[in-house]
Design a protein around this motif. Structure first.
Motif, PDB file in Angstrom:
ATOM      1  N   SER A  53      22.270  49.087  21.904  1.00 46.05           N
ATOM      2  CA  SER A  53      22.999  47.960  21.322  1.00 46.05           C
ATOM      3  C   SER A  53      23.954  47.357  22.343  1.00 46.05           C
ATOM      4  O   SER A  53      24.799  48.048  22.899  1.00 46.05           O
ATOM      5  CB  SER A  53      23.791  48.444  20.101  1.00 46.05           C
ATOM      6  OG  SER A  53      24.663  47.433  19.663  1.00 46.05           O
ATOM      7  N   TYR A  99      18.502  41.302  14.035  1.00 45.80           N
ATOM      8  CA  TYR A  99      19.681  40.983  14.842  1.00 45.80           C
ATOM      9  C   TYR A  99      20.333  39.770  14.205  1.00 45.80           C
ATOM     10  O   TYR A  99      19.686  38.744  13.996  1.00 45.80           O
ATOM     11  CB  TYR A  99      19.324  40.681  16.298  1.00 45.80           C
ATOM     12  CG  TYR A  99      20.561  40.600  17.163  1.00 45.80           C
ATOM     13  CD1 TYR A  99      21.131  41.758  17.664  1.00 45.80           C
ATOM     14  CD2 TYR A  99      21.185  39.399  17.414  1.00 45.80           C
ATOM     15  CE1 TYR A  99      22.292  41.708  18.426  1.00 45.80           C
ATOM     16  CE2 TYR A  99      22.341  39.330  18.166  1.00 45.80           C
ATOM     17  CZ  TYR A  99      22.888  40.498  18.671  1.00 45.80           C
ATOM     18  OH  TYR A  99      24.048  40.442  19.410  1.00 45.80           O
ATOM     19  N   VAL A 115      19.886  43.508  21.268  1.00 44.97           N
ATOM     20  CA  VAL A 115      19.602  44.918  21.028  1.00 44.97           C
ATOM     21  C   VAL A 115      18.188  45.179  21.549  1.00 44.97           C
ATOM     22  O   VAL A 115      17.320  44.310  21.485  1.00 44.97           O
ATOM     23  CB  VAL A 115      19.731  45.295  19.531  1.00 44.97           C
ATOM     24  CG1 VAL A 115      18.671  44.635  18.690  1.00 44.97           C
ATOM     25  CG2 VAL A 115      19.717  46.800  19.352  1.00 44.97           C
TER      26      VAL A 115
END
Length: 126
Positions: A53, A99, A115
């Motif tokens: 992340s 996302y 991510v």
């Protein structure tokens, strides 16, 4: 919804040479999903995947859902790959990686606004 697609990233993978990367060109208030429908055998199965992340803090999010239920919600920058594990009951399941961009991405926010997902594995139990 938003523009862009999940893409292959050849610069940062957990194992091997390529990972999946969330779209880079989302605007504030937009999100993009990647969906997979799986059928798990009668003894059940195990799902694992790795994620990295680098969300724009503090408001962007990486969310993972199983059958519309949020089971992972990440809104911070990670410094290393993390593993996600979950048992799956027999039957059909919808897996969704999302996302969500809530900030503008202008200066002062840690993270790259993305991510990465790698090594998605679903194994039936014996």
């Amino acid at each position: 919804t938003g523009d862009g697609s999940w893409t292959f990233d050849w610069t940062n993978a957990h194992e091997g040479k390529v990972a999946l990367k969330s779209p880079e060109n989302l605007q504030a208030g937009q999100f993009k999903t990647m969906k997979l429908e799986v059928t798990i055998p009668r003894r059940g199965g195990d799902l694992t995947f790795w994620y990295f992340s680098s969300v724009w803090m503090p408001k962007d999010k990486f969310i993972f859902k199983i059958n519309d239920s949020t089971v992972l919600d990440v809104n911070k920058v990670e410094t290393e790959w993390k593993e996600f594990k979950r048992s799956l009951s027999p039957g059909t399941h919808t897996l969704v990686w999302m996302y969500e961009k809530e900030s503008t991405g202008s200066g002062g926010h840690p993270g790259e606004g993305a991510v990465l997902i790698d090594d998605i594995k679903i194994n039936g139990k014996s």
